[in-house]
Every structure is written in C-alpha cells, then in structure tokens.
Design a protein around this motif. Structure first.
Motif, mmCIF file in Angstrom:
data_model
loop_
_atom_site.group_PDB
_atom_site.id
_atom_site.type_symbol
_atom_site.label_atom_id
_atom_site.label_comp_id
_atom_site.label_asym_id
_atom_site.label_seq_id
_atom_site.Cartn_x
_atom_site.Cartn_y
_atom_site.Cartn_z
ATOM 1 N N ASP A 58 0.889 -1.245 0.004
ATOM 2 C CA ASP A 58 0.162 -0.141 0.012
ATOM 3 C C ASP A 58 0.804 1.185 0.204
ATOM 4 O OD1 ASP A 58 -2.460 1.546 2.159
ATOM 5 O OD2 ASP A 58 -1.940 1.884 0.145
ATOM 6 N N TYR A 61 2.207 2.520 3.559
ATOM 7 C CA TYR A 61 1.252 2.423 4.459
ATOM 8 C C TYR A 61 1.200 0.970 5.397
ATOM 9 C CZ TYR A 61 -0.271 7.207 4.279
ATOM 10 O OH TYR A 61 -0.313 8.604 3.895
ATOM 11 N N VAL A 98 1.442 4.988 11.531
ATOM 12 C CA VAL A 98 0.567 3.917 10.990
ATOM 13 C C VAL A 98 0.080 3.072 11.996
ATOM 14 C CG1 VAL A 98 -0.166 2.498 9.200
ATOM 15 C CG2 VAL A 98 1.366 4.605 8.739
ATOM 16 N N HIS A 101 -2.547 -0.667 11.845
ATOM 17 C CA HIS A 101 -2.026 -2.121 11.409
ATOM 18 C C HIS A 101 -0.414 -1.905 11.206
ATOM 19 C CE1 HIS A 101 -3.653 0.675 8.160
ATOM 20 N NE2 HIS A 101 -2.738 0.379 7.897
ATOM 21 N N PHE A 169 -7.703 -2.881 5.787
ATOM 22 C CA PHE A 169 -7.342 -2.486 4.467
ATOM 23 C C PHE A 169 -6.997 -3.583 3.655
ATOM 24 C CE2 PHE A 169 -8.118 1.952 5.579
ATOM 25 C CZ PHE A 169 -7.874 1.853 6.842
ATOM 26 N N GLN A 173 -1.880 -5.959 5.425
ATOM 27 C CA GLN A 173 -1.935 -4.938 6.423
ATOM 28 C C GLN A 173 -2.753 -5.387 7.698
ATOM 29 O OE1 GLN A 173 -3.351 -2.009 3.442
ATOM 30 N NE2 GLN A 173 -1.792 -0.476 4.462
ATOM 31 N N ARG A 203 1.487 12.797 12.015
ATOM 32 C CA ARG A 203 -0.078 12.536 11.520
ATOM 33 C C ARG A 203 -0.425 11.207 11.736
ATOM 34 N NH1 ARG A 203 -2.281 9.437 7.286
ATOM 35 N NH2 ARG A 203 -3.938 10.145 6.162
ATOM 36 N N ASP A 205 -2.182 7.814 11.013
ATOM 37 C CA ASP A 205 -3.277 7.420 10.056
ATOM 38 C C ASP A 205 -4.201 6.960 10.629
ATOM 39 O OD1 ASP A 205 -3.352 6.566 7.404
ATOM 40 O OD2 ASP A 205 -2.941 4.595 8.106
ATOM 41 N N VAL A 206 -5.605 6.706 10.010
ATOM 42 C CA VAL A 206 -6.537 6.049 10.794
ATOM 43 C C VAL A 206 -6.969 6.172 12.130
ATOM 44 C CG1 VAL A 206 -7.852 3.876 10.434
ATOM 45 C CG2 VAL A 206 -5.973 4.292 8.952
ATOM 46 N N GLU A 256 -5.701 11.968 11.148
ATOM 47 C CA GLU A 256 -6.499 11.745 10.064
ATOM 48 C C GLU A 256 -7.983 10.946 10.712
ATOM 49 O OE1 GLU A 256 -6.477 8.385 7.888
ATOM 50 O OE2 GLU A 256 -7.169 9.075 6.092
ATOM 51 N N HIS A 317 -3.468 12.711 -0.692
ATOM 52 C CA HIS A 317 -3.172 11.444 -1.731
ATOM 53 C C HIS A 317 -4.049 10.442 -1.767
ATOM 54 C CE1 HIS A 317 -2.640 9.848 2.285
ATOM 55 N NE2 HIS A 317 -2.168 8.737 1.779
ATOM 56 N N ASP A 318 -5.220 10.596 -0.928
ATOM 57 C CA ASP A 318 -6.391 9.706 -1.154
ATOM 58 C C ASP A 318 -7.576 10.529 -1.992
ATOM 59 O OD1 ASP A 318 -5.861 8.594 2.344
ATOM 60 O OD2 ASP A 318 -5.078 7.703 0.524
ATOM 61 N N ARG A 385 -5.931 5.146 -6.671
ATOM 62 C CA ARG A 385 -5.600 6.708 -6.324
ATOM 63 C C ARG A 385 -4.491 7.098 -6.943
ATOM 64 N NH1 ARG A 385 -5.457 4.761 -0.162
ATOM 65 N NH2 ARG A 385 -4.236 2.946 -1.390
ATOM 66 N N ARG A 389 -1.391 10.909 -7.595
ATOM 67 C CA ARG A 389 -0.117 10.685 -6.819
ATOM 68 C C ARG A 389 0.987 10.650 -8.155
ATOM 69 N NH1 ARG A 389 -1.782 5.500 -2.813
ATOM 70 N NH2 ARG A 389 -2.928 6.664 -1.519
HETATM 71 C C1 BGC Z 1 -4.136 6.716 4.267
HETATM 72 C C2 BGC Z 1 -4.285 5.697 2.902
HETATM 73 C C3 BGC Z 1 -3.991 4.206 3.345
HETATM 74 C C4 BGC Z 1 -4.785 3.695 4.382
HETATM 75 C C5 BGC Z 1 -4.254 2.197 5.328
HETATM 76 C C6 BGC Z 1 -5.338 6.015 4.990
HETATM 77 O O1 BGC Z 1 -5.657 6.877 6.098
HETATM 78 O O2 BGC Z 1 -4.230 7.952 4.206
HETATM 79 O O3 BGC Z 1 -3.371 5.997 1.964
HETATM 80 O O4 BGC Z 1 -4.059 3.169 2.169
HETATM 81 O O5 BGC Z 1 -4.869 4.485 5.571
HETATM 82 O O6 BGC Z 1 -3.214 2.927 5.875
#
Ligand code: BGC
Length: 512
Positions: A58, A61, A98, A101, A169, A173, A203, A205-206, A256, A317-318, A385, A389
């Motif tokens: 990914d 990620y 991240v 996961h 995801f 992951q 930042r 993630d998730v 996020e 980026h998403d 996506r 990118r």
């Molecule tokens: C990220 C994605 C990613 C996903 C899994 C999202 O919040 O912005 O780009 O694929 O989390 O980590």
C-alpha cells in the motif's frame, strides 16, 4: 500562540515529490533538495507520508519496521540530514504514523503466522477461528475499506486451514490488537524514536481506527454505526500518544479522522488527545457556496465545543485533485484556486497537498500502469488513487520534468511539464504565485486565536465572511453571474476581477 494553531501544513507524498538518485521514485534527499522552494512557497510544516521499511503493498502504509527508513527512500542518516536542513529553512517536519496495522512482513506478524492459536504472538493481532462448519466462514461480516472481506484465513501448523486474521485494509496490513500492552509499548518506543531525532510531530493514520469492540460484532445495516471505526476505546490510545508527545515541548499530533459526526469528532480534540483533527470535509462539498458555508460552520461548531483548533483540507493522496473534482480544464483550475483562497482565509491550520499549488489535475493512467491495491482489491471497479499521486513537475522538460533523471514510477503527462514549478515561478498570475501570496497574506492577517467568523449577507450562490479579530474579508462567487464585491480594499483575487468591482463566477477575493 502554539505554532500549529494557524500553521500551513504541506503534505509531501514522498514517492512522488522529488527523486535524487534517479530510480524514478521520490526520496528523502530529493525533498532536501527542494527545501528552498518550500521556504519560498511559505509553508510552515512538512508532513511526510510513510518512508519506513515496507514491501509497498500500500505504498508504505504497510509498515514492516516503523523505526527504520526503507532503502528506496534513503536511510536514517539522510533522514536526520533532512530534518536538520528543514529546521535551518524554518520548516518543521511531521511524519505519518500508522498505528492501526503493520505490514504482513513485520517480524511480529511473521512470528504470529509461525505460532499457534492462542499464542502471545497472535495476541498482538486479531486472530479468530472461522464460523460455520470447519471454520470455513470469516469470524464476522466486516469488509475491507479496499473491498472484499476484512478477514484472511491462514494455514495451521499441519498446513490445514487455520484461523482468520483481521485487516481493515489490504491483507498485507494486519490490524494490531490495541488491547495488548505490547502494542502500546511498541508505539511509545516508535514515538520516542522519531521525537528524539527531532521531528516536530505526527499525523496519525486511521486515527479513528485501532480500537475494536471486544466481541467484534457483525456490521448491521449500512446506515448504522460502523463497528470497525470510532470505537470509544480509541480515546485511551490517543491519551497515551499525547502523554508521550507532551514530554517533547512544541511537538504536535494531528489525526486523520473519517468521523463525520461533529460531536464524535470533537471527542478526539479534547486537550489530552489530538492537537489537530484533519477531515477533508471541504473535499466532500460540491463547488456551491451554501454547502461550503454549511460545512465550515459545522466544522467550526464541532471544534469550538472543545475549544480546539480547526483544521482544513480539500485534497490529499487519497482524494481526487481539486482541479479535476471541480470539472477539470480552465474552469476546474479557476474553482480550485477560488476554494484555495477560501480555505486559506479560514482560522486554524490548513493542509495543502503537494501539487495543489501548481493547479495539477488528476492523470488518466492506462489500466496496465495502475499500482494502487485498491484497483485490484475491488475487482477493478474503482481505479484507485494513482491518478492523484503522479510525480510533481519541477521543470518544463524533458519527460521526468525535473522530478527524476530516470523513468518516473508513474508516467507524467506533457501538461504536467507545462505546469511545472519553473514555468510558474516567475508568472505573477500563476497558481503557484497565488498560493505564495495567499500564504504570505494569511500570515500577515493571521495570528488570531479567535476562530469565529462574521458572515455577511451574500447573493444566491455566494458567501462572504470576515475573521473575527482580523480585517480579512473573503468573498466567493460560485454562481454563474458576476456579483458586487463587499466593501474594502482588494488584497488578492483567485482570478481577474471585472470592472466596477464585480466578482466574476468561480472566483474568490480577499479584501481588507
Ligand atoms: C491512508 C491511506 C492508506 C490507509 C491504510 C489511510 O488513512 O491515508 O493512504 O491506504 O490509511 O493505511
């Protein structure tokens, strides 16, 4: 006032920003070579997408080692040099974390596969026996955010069908089990590892993931609450993260958040959790003043209920690039420029995505070049996506356009060469010049902690507001007729104004 309260954050998609070693993939040295540009643009903070060791299922990620740099991006020495240099340019550096996961290549997951049901190794993830005869069915009906089931079955020690593991995801992951103290300890180690290297924040993630209901109940009707995200237990995780971050003065943590309910969103911004919560709610809005105003008011109400700082984003980026989302072509550029001015006039932090400042559109890539796992995972129904990118163009030519001396990992169209940094830097009417000016003026009129807006009456399809504590007025015309500007001296406009102080359609203006 804390630096992050009115910061302009610039998201760098590391893979596509600037390639120093010619392998066609952006890297940390490439970013370092562009710090002068970023200082000139006027942004305050860089936000780097994952550059950690990863098999790139990914594109980073899926983290195999959260405390090391993947060789394709550089190494810890180049990272330290980048941070030191960025600080010399007056730029802060935040990095994606991240925690929801790991990669299936992470040593923990490999150990989990090699172990047996009920082992401590499997307890770091969500392993469950299947349901139905022979455990043939997944433990529940959860689906992956990328399509398909959120469970994958593994072989047991006799190579027969074994347990299932959860992945919200891709199957590469596996979700971490955040009820496990080992997971918390490892996260603290990772936080300190990067903070000790001088990063200015993270930042997450998730950020509404991580915690799951203990019994992993089935998802019910589509409009019901989603048991996969925004589970109350997640706030304990954020309190732990914040407790660590608070040991480093001035460090910031932004999450996020996919949470759309204002009250649920505000819970993440309490003073012992996230400093900033980023939802690209402006990206949800059509280019219509009434809807944009409603979203702004809802967002301000949500954060003010916990006395927090608003954060604004309309790309990433998403997300499809604004120029394309608002119709593409000259009209799309005009609307993206107009909305950028509205966003930069708002109180709080603003998150830009690399390439926004060039007015780049999405790129229509041929099927065979698509790499985003979303494309394959959802049975080639969604194109994924990659379109937003595609690497950034720094010069007008030859192909590679200054991004790389090699073959870019995604092909760059000729129109990117025409929109390159070099093509726009000296052009006072370019989108790049507009962003530079907006960021500069924003800073001059910013610095106010008051996040209330005074809304003016406006014609149909228009909005106008003034930031309390500031003389900055912003007007936007999303209608299809010119309208009179509010009173005031014109500071900046996203496009040419008409005689007699009229604001044309698809245009925004700042006045003092
Ligand atoms: C990220 C994605 C990613 C996903 C899994 C999202 O919040 O912005 O780009 O694929 O989390 O980590």
């Amino acid at each position: 006032m804390q630096w992050w309260r009115d910061a302009v954050v610039y998201q760098i998609y590391v893979r596509s920003f600037s390639d120093a070693d010619g392998d066609g993939i952006g890297d940390l040295d490439g970013i370092r070579s562009r710090l002068g540009y970023l200082e000139l643009l006027g942004v305050d903070v860089l936000r780097l997408t994952p550059f950690y060791t990863s098999p790139m299922a990914d594109h980073g990620y899926d983290v195999a080692d959260p405390r090391d740099v993947d060789p394709v991006f550089g190494d810890l020495v180049t990272f330290d040099a980048l941070v030191a240099d960025a600080h010399k340019h007056g730029l802060r550096v935040t990095i994606d974390l991240v925690p929801n996961h790991t990669s299936s290549e992470h040593e923990w997951f490999r150990a989990a596969l090699a172990s047996t049901p009920g082992s401590p190794e499997r307890a770091r993830f969500h392993f469950r026996p299947g349901r139905g005869a022979g455990g043939m069915k997944p433990p529940n009906n959860w689906t992956s955010a990328f399509g398909g089931p959120a469970w994958t079955r593994v072989r047991d020690s006799t190579d027969g069908p074994g347990e299932w593991y959860l992945h919200l995801f891709t199957r590469e992951q596996p979700d971490l089990n955040w009820t496990n103290p080992e997971v918390w300890a490892d996260m603290e180690k990772t936080l300190r590892f990067w903070l000790d290297r001088g990063v200015d924040g993270f930042r997450i993630d998730v950020a509404d993931g991580m915690s799951k209901p203990e019994d992993l109940p089935d998802m019910v009707a589509h409009d019901g609450p989603d048991p996969r995200f925004d589970h109350d237990g997640v706030h304990d995780v954020h309190r732990m993260i914040r407790a660590v971050v608070d040991h480093y003065p001035d460090a910031m943590v932004m999450g996020e958040l996919g949470v759309r309910d204002g009250e649920r969103f505000a819970l993440y911004l309490r003073n012992d959790e996230l400093h900033l919560g980023c939802r690209a709610v402006l990206a949800d809005a059509p280019f219509a003043a009434e809807r944009i105003r409603e979203i702004v008011q809802q967002s301000l109400a949500a954060v003010s209920s916990v006395d927090a700082t608003p954060t604004w984003a309309y790309s990433g980026h998403d997300l499809s690039r604004p120029v394309t989302r608002y119709g593409g072509g000259a009209g799309g550029v005009a609307r993206a420029r107009a909305l950028a001015l509205v966003m930069c006039a708002l109180p709080g932090a603003v998150c830009l995505y690399n390439g926004d400042e060039l007015g780049l559109p999405d790129v229509d890539l041929p099927d065979e070049l698509l790499q985003d796992p979303l494309w394959s995972r959802c049975g080639r129904t969604e194109r994924g996506r990659d379109a937003y990118r595609v690497p950034l163009p720094w010069e007008g030519g030859p192909p590679g356009y200054g991004f790389t001396s090699g073959a870019p990992w995604l092909p760059m169209p000729a129109e990117y060469g025409l929109a390159s940094v070099a093509e726009q830097l000296e052009d006072t009417e370019s989108t790049l010049s507009l962003f530079r000016r907006a960021i500069e003026l924003r800073r001059a009129h910013g610095g106010v902690t008051d996040t209330t807006l005074e809304w003016f009456g406006a014609p149909e399809g228009c909005l106008a507001f003034r930031r309390s504590g500031s003389t900055l007025v912003c007007a936007l015309n999303t209608s299809d007729v010119p309208v009179p500007l509010p009173p005031g001296d014109i500071l900046l406009a996203s496009g040419p104004l008409l005689d007699g102080d009229l604001l044309p359609p698809d245009t925004a203006a700042w006045l003092a």
